[in-house]
Design a protein around this motif. Structure first.
Motif, PDB file in Angstrom:
ATOM      1  N   LEU A 166      61.678   1.311  84.696  1.00 27.23           N
ATOM      2  CA  LEU A 166      60.819   2.231  85.440  1.00 27.23           C
ATOM      3  C   LEU A 166      59.354   1.849  85.279  1.00 27.23           C
ATOM      4  N   ALA A 167      58.934   1.573  84.062  1.00 25.84           N
ATOM      5  CA  ALA A 167      57.535   1.204  83.830  1.00 25.84           C
ATOM      6  C   ALA A 167      57.165  -0.074  84.577  1.00 25.84           C
ATOM      7  N   LEU A 168      58.061  -1.045  84.605  1.00 26.48           N
ATOM      8  CA  LEU A 168      57.770  -2.320  85.271  1.00 26.48           C
ATOM      9  C   LEU A 168      57.774  -2.186  86.785  1.00 26.48           C
ATOM     10  N   VAL A 169      58.643  -1.331  87.326  1.00 23.50           N
ATOM     11  CA  VAL A 169      58.637  -1.102  88.776  1.00 23.50           C
ATOM     12  C   VAL A 169      57.324  -0.455  89.194  1.00 23.50           C
ATOM     13  N   VAL A 170      56.857   0.510  88.421  1.00 19.08           N
ATOM     14  CA  VAL A 170      55.565   1.140  88.723  1.00 19.08           C
ATOM     15  C   VAL A 170      54.438   0.121  88.581  1.00 19.08           C
ATOM     16  N   LEU A 171      54.436  -0.615  87.481  1.00 19.17           N
ATOM     17  CA  LEU A 171      53.386  -1.606  87.231  1.00 19.17           C
ATOM     18  C   LEU A 171      53.347  -2.674  88.317  1.00 19.17           C
ATOM     19  N   GLY A 172      54.530  -3.102  88.784  1.00 23.35           N
ATOM     20  CA  GLY A 172      54.608  -4.211  89.737  1.00 23.35           C
ATOM     21  C   GLY A 172      54.971  -3.810  91.142  1.00 23.35           C
ATOM     22  N   GLN A 173      54.724  -2.570  91.523  1.00 18.55           N
ATOM     23  CA  GLN A 173      55.157  -2.086  92.836  1.00 18.55           C
ATOM     24  C   GLN A 173      54.528  -2.854  93.996  1.00 18.55           C
ATOM     25  N   ARG A 174      53.299  -3.345  93.810  1.00 28.06           N
ATOM     26  CA  ARG A 174      52.658  -4.099  94.897  1.00 28.06           C
ATOM     27  C   ARG A 174      53.381  -5.417  95.162  1.00 28.06           C
ATOM     28  N   TYR A 175      53.985  -5.986  94.130  1.00 25.90           N
ATOM     29  CA  TYR A 175      54.768  -7.211  94.286  1.00 25.90           C
ATOM     30  C   TYR A 175      56.079  -6.901  95.010  1.00 25.90           C
ATOM     31  N   LEU A 176      56.726  -5.818  94.616  1.00 26.73           N
ATOM     32  CA  LEU A 176      57.989  -5.435  95.239  1.00 26.73           C
ATOM     33  C   LEU A 176      57.794  -5.040  96.699  1.00 26.73           C
ATOM     34  N   LEU A 177      56.586  -4.599  97.036  1.00 28.00           N
ATOM     35  CA  LEU A 177      56.255  -4.274  98.424  1.00 28.00           C
ATOM     36  C   LEU A 177      55.826  -5.511  99.215  1.00 28.00           C
ATOM     37  N   HIS A 178      55.817  -6.654  98.560  1.00 27.92           N
ATOM     38  CA  HIS A 178      55.455  -7.932  99.189  1.00 27.92           C
ATOM     39  C   HIS A 178      54.076  -7.882  99.838  1.00 27.92           C
ATOM     40  N   GLU A 179      53.124  -7.269  99.137  1.00 26.28           N
ATOM     41  CA  GLU A 179      51.743  -7.331  99.615  1.00 26.28           C
ATOM     42  C   GLU A 179      51.244  -8.772  99.525  1.00 26.28           C
ATOM     43  N   LEU A 180      50.212  -9.072 100.302  1.00 29.46           N
ATOM     44  CA  LEU A 180      49.771 -10.458 100.430  1.00 29.46           C
ATOM     45  C   LEU A 180      49.163 -10.993  99.133  1.00 29.46           C
ATOM     46  N   TYR A 181      48.287 -10.210  98.492  1.00 26.87           N
ATOM     47  CA  TYR A 181      47.643 -10.640  97.242  1.00 26.87           C
ATOM     48  C   TYR A 181      47.862  -9.546  96.189  1.00 26.87           C
ATOM     49  N   PRO A 182      49.060  -9.436  95.655  1.00 21.84           N
ATOM     50  CA  PRO A 182      49.349  -8.320  94.742  1.00 21.84           C
ATOM     51  C   PRO A 182      48.733  -8.521  93.368  1.00 21.84           C
ATOM     52  N   ASN A 183      48.433  -7.409  92.732  1.00 24.02           N
ATOM     53  CA  ASN A 183      48.010  -7.381  91.336  1.00 24.02           C
ATOM     54  C   ASN A 183      48.772  -6.274  90.626  1.00 24.02           C
ATOM     55  N   PRO A 184      49.041  -6.423  89.335  1.00 23.75           N
ATOM     56  CA  PRO A 184      49.669  -5.316  88.614  1.00 23.75           C
ATOM     57  C   PRO A 184      48.729  -4.116  88.552  1.00 23.75           C
ATOM     58  N   LEU A 185      49.296  -2.924  88.513  1.00 20.17           N
ATOM     59  CA  LEU A 185      48.483  -1.748  88.259  1.00 20.17           C
ATOM     60  C   LEU A 185      47.898  -1.839  86.857  1.00 20.17           C
ATOM     61  N   SER A 186      46.796  -1.153  86.620  1.00 25.25           N
ATOM     62  CA  SER A 186      46.244  -1.061  85.262  1.00 25.25           C
ATOM     63  C   SER A 186      47.138  -0.136  84.443  1.00 25.25           C
ATOM     64  N   TRP A 187      46.970  -0.168  83.124  1.00 20.74           N
ATOM     65  CA  TRP A 187      47.743   0.741  82.274  1.00 20.74           C
ATOM     66  C   TRP A 187      47.479   2.190  82.661  1.00 20.74           C
ATOM     67  N   ARG A 188      46.240   2.507  82.949  1.00 27.54           N
ATOM     68  CA  ARG A 188      45.887   3.884  83.325  1.00 27.54           C
ATOM     69  C   ARG A 188      46.544   4.279  84.640  1.00 27.54           C
ATOM     70  N   GLN A 189      46.463   3.402  85.649  1.00 25.31           N
ATOM     71  CA  GLN A 189      47.092   3.707  86.939  1.00 25.31           C
ATOM     72  C   GLN A 189      48.594   3.880  86.805  1.00 25.31           C
ATOM     73  N   ALA A 190      49.211   2.996  86.022  1.00 25.91           N
ATOM     74  CA  ALA A 190      50.655   3.082  85.840  1.00 25.91           C
ATOM     75  C   ALA A 190      51.042   4.383  85.151  1.00 25.91           C
ATOM     76  N   ALA A 191      50.303   4.756  84.103  1.00 23.27           N
ATOM     77  CA  ALA A 191      50.612   5.991  83.381  1.00 23.27           C
ATOM     78  C   ALA A 191      50.431   7.213  84.279  1.00 23.27           C
ATOM     79  N   GLU A 192      49.374   7.230  85.086  1.00 26.08           N
ATOM     80  CA  GLU A 192      49.147   8.359  85.991  1.00 26.08           C
ATOM     81  C   GLU A 192      50.258   8.467  87.026  1.00 26.08           C
ATOM     82  N   HIS A 193      50.693   7.328  87.562  1.00 25.45           N
ATOM     83  CA  HIS A 193      51.776   7.346  88.551  1.00 25.45           C
ATOM     84  C   HIS A 193      53.072   7.828  87.911  1.00 25.45           C
TER      85      HIS A 193
END
Length: 264
Positions: A166-193
């Motif tokens: 669950l934590a990795l899906v949240v952290l890497g959701q932009r990659y799983l969405l196949h965005e053009l230039y994805p970046n991992p969420l920050s720790w703060r963004q991931a925790a808030e989500h």
């Protein structure tokens, strides 16, 4: 349950079928098309002029997607066989998003699908991303190294605990969405989500960081490069988490249907 449209000679794929990112049967006719959503899908052969329609209106489409989301069109799109290719067209109001953040709009010309796996996304109500997985069996000569009689070598996936996944899906959701230039969420963004989608659980930045660090260390000990500060050097930035998410996606430990965890 109301049935979707059938295709003569087609084979239904049930809800809960494994992700098409994990591959399809090796003995299929080249050009065979697989289409899958969370509610099921279909497999059909490459007959000239054949068309597979997907959208919200289950009784009138071959593959239902976004059934409970009125932003998704009743006929959202279609896959049509012409010549040696399957072509995708947008029949709905919302754009279809392909890998690389390419958008296909209603007024655009159909585009050909490449052989292999293609995830398609439609953004619905409240930012909900509806996934349609497509897989086209390669034509003869498209595979760089054809070994007809060889058994398939499955990818080496990594075992994750439910909390790690669950934590990795949240952290890497932009990659799983196949965005053009994805970046991992920050720790703060991931925790808030995570606090938004699992308010009953105690999610903090430190908890997310601890879970992800455990996975990085475990994979590094297992021989995966690029997951330690010593290997990458300074400045670190998002490099370690970027490398981790790419590794987990390339071996199909994480696949686009895992985004469903964000809406459980």
């Amino acid at each position: 349950m109301i049935e979707q449209l059938a295709v003569p000679g087609g084979q239904a794929l049930p809800a809960g079928h494994h992700s098409l990112a994990w591959g399809v049967r090796a003995n299929e006719v080249p050009g065979t098309l697989h289409v899958l959503s969370v509610t099921g899908g279909i497999t059909v052969g490459p007959r000239e002029g054949r068309q597979i329609v997907f959208g919200r209106n289950r009784p009138d489409v071959h593959v239902c997607v976004g059934e409970h989301d009125r932003r998704i069109s009743r006929h959202q799109g279609a896959l049509t066989r012409r010549g040696e290719r399957w072509w995708i067209s947008n029949l709905g109001r919302l754009p279809l998003r392909l890998p690389g953040a390419r958008l296909l709009c209603n007024q655009d010309e159909p585009i050909p699908l490449a052989a292999g796996y293609t995830p398609l996304f439609v953004r619905g109500t409240s930012g909900r991303e509806h996934l349609l997985e497509v897989h086209v069996r390669a034509q003869d000569g498209e595979d760089p190294d054809i070994q007809h009689g060889a058994s398939t070598s499955p990818p080496h996936t990594w075992a994750l605990t439910p909390a790690e996944k669950l934590a990795l899906v949240v952290l890497g959701q932009r990659y799983l969405l196949h965005e053009l230039y994805p970046n991992p969420l920050s720790w703060r963004q991931a925790a808030e989500h995570l606090k938004e989608i699992r308010p009953e659980e105690d999610w903090t930045q430190k908890k997310v960081e601890h879970l992800v660090l455990n996975v990085r260390n475990r994979l590094s000990r297992g021989g995966v490069p690029g997951l330690t500060r010593e290997e990458v050097g300074e400045p670190i930035g998002n490099t370690l988490n970027h490398n981790l998410i790419r590794e987990l996606m390339e071996n199909t430990t994480l696949v686009p249907p895992d985004l469903g965890l964000l809406h459980d």
